[in-house]
Design a protein around this motif. Sequence first.
Motif, PDB file in Angstrom:
ATOM      1  N   THR A 106       9.100   3.281   0.473  1.00  0.00           N
ATOM      2  CA  THR A 106       9.593   2.151  -0.326  1.00  0.00           C
ATOM      3  C   THR A 106       8.544   1.112  -0.672  1.00  0.00           C
ATOM      4  O   THR A 106       8.697   0.383  -1.645  1.00  0.00           O
ATOM      5  CB  THR A 106      10.735   1.419   0.427  1.00  0.00           C
ATOM      6  OG1 THR A 106      10.216   0.938   1.682  1.00  0.00           O
ATOM      7  CG2 THR A 106      11.900   2.350   0.689  1.00  0.00           C
ATOM      8  N   ALA A 107       7.473   1.005   0.129  1.00  0.00           N
ATOM      9  CA  ALA A 107       6.482  -0.047  -0.130  1.00  0.00           C
ATOM     10  C   ALA A 107       5.308   0.516  -0.911  1.00  0.00           C
ATOM     11  O   ALA A 107       5.057   1.723  -0.889  1.00  0.00           O
ATOM     12  CB  ALA A 107       5.995  -0.637   1.190  1.00  0.00           C
ATOM     13  N   ASP A 108       4.569  -0.350  -1.619  1.00  0.00           N
ATOM     14  CA  ASP A 108       3.350   0.124  -2.265  1.00  0.00           C
ATOM     15  C   ASP A 108       2.168  -0.098  -1.322  1.00  0.00           C
ATOM     16  O   ASP A 108       2.256  -0.812  -0.322  1.00  0.00           O
ATOM     17  CB  ASP A 108       3.120  -0.558  -3.627  1.00  0.00           C
ATOM     18  CG  ASP A 108       3.072  -2.064  -3.515  1.00  0.00           C
ATOM     19  OD1 ASP A 108       2.477  -2.570  -2.547  1.00  0.00           O
ATOM     20  OD2 ASP A 108       3.654  -2.743  -4.389  1.00  0.00           O
ATOM     21  N   SER A 109       1.042   0.511  -1.637  1.00  0.00           N
ATOM     22  CA  SER A 109      -0.114   0.483  -0.727  1.00  0.00           C
ATOM     23  C   SER A 109      -0.612  -0.934  -0.482  1.00  0.00           C
ATOM     24  O   SER A 109      -1.043  -1.262   0.625  1.00  0.00           O
ATOM     25  CB  SER A 109      -1.256   1.336  -1.291  1.00  0.00           C
ATOM     26  OG  SER A 109      -0.841   2.671  -1.405  1.00  0.00           O
ATOM     27  N   ALA A 110      -0.554  -1.795  -1.504  1.00  0.00           N
ATOM     28  CA  ALA A 110      -1.055  -3.166  -1.348  1.00  0.00           C
ATOM     29  C   ALA A 110      -0.236  -3.925  -0.315  1.00  0.00           C
ATOM     30  O   ALA A 110      -0.778  -4.591   0.563  1.00  0.00           O
ATOM     31  CB  ALA A 110      -1.028  -3.899  -2.683  1.00  0.00           C
TER      32      ALA A 110
END
Lengths: 207, 207
Positions: free
Chosen positions: B139-143
Amino acid sequence: MDNDVLRRGKPTVHVQFGEASALLAGDALQALAFELLTPLDGTVPAAIQARLCGLLARAAGSGGMAGGQAIDLASVGQALSERQLREMHQLKTGALLEGSVLMGAHCAQADAATLQALQAYGAAIGLAFQVVDDILDVTADSATLGKTAGKDADNDKPTYVSLMGLHASRAYAQELLAQALAALDGSTLSDTQALRALADMVVNRAH
Amino acid sequence: MDNDVLRRGKPTVHVQFGEASALLAGDALQALAFELLTPLDGTVPAAIQARLCGLLARAAGSGGMAGGQAIDLASVGQALSERQLREMHQLKTGALLEGSVLMGAHCAQADAATLQALQAYGAAIGLAFQVVDDILDVTADSATLGKTAGKDADNDKPTYVSLMGLHASRAYAQELLAQALAALDGSTLSDTQALRALADMVVNRAH
């Protein structure tokens, strides 16, 4: 870390099982050492358990083996002085050998004079082990050695042989053996036969 | 071992310094943990030092984190049951989290009821941590995550999300949080606020 493909005549772990498993086995074995030093069955007094863990941690870590190995990694292709080479090996091999001897001494609740004597003994055979390793890398073949011979020169690593030559390296190993045996005289141990035999084996081994 | 190139938004050690140095730093840091548990200045009683070393060794080794990681390595591309996945994570993440909680409890010389309560608490948040990790990987992006997102699916690794779906994984994380908080009620601790906050943070974190 080490490009050896053979140890004791067998493929190294990373060759046989892959790098990830080899790395993980190393981590697990380091933890296992501390597990074995802290048995839950009451056979080893807590004070001795704590002392043994402390000795092992300091001998294995950045102030010991891992620190020496880091210097080793950084020294490929560098010219080291005899003092720098000795300091590297005192950490890389010496600290853990010295620690092992002291751990035995603490288990036996040795007196202060004996601890000091055994520390000097351990330091001398630790350094001797590495001098002999450098010699064997040049003089033994891989089959006898159980690992890849000639690797140090191939890797452009500073060694006692490259620094002082084969003849002087052999003389230095014998000098360290004499130091180790002399150190034992400072202990109050009644029987040092096994320790003398161990020092002799470290220096006069063929592989 | 892990192909991540980012952790906490920074290059991983093996990317920044090379594999040999990364491996060596890991070895040195494991030893440092035991060094810190065995201070020589008399601040920590030997019996507690021994107990802490024993807990850490067992949580980190083949019966804990390293063992879980070995199962993880072997399970790439395999279909694991929910039970197998849970057992893997109980070792890989749970054991060390549980061990950490118990080490604090031993430092405080907690009573048997509290030790038992904290063990259940630690086991629940340890597993919850991993369930949430699996959720965030999707669900989260890498940043936001500070490490490479989407890696589990790319590596064909079994996760809670792949096994039970995103919705059920979220519900399971909340269930484990409830278990952790309920476990604290079994302790004789007068103040569990920090432990409650920690459990909440593990489960409701965004990265």
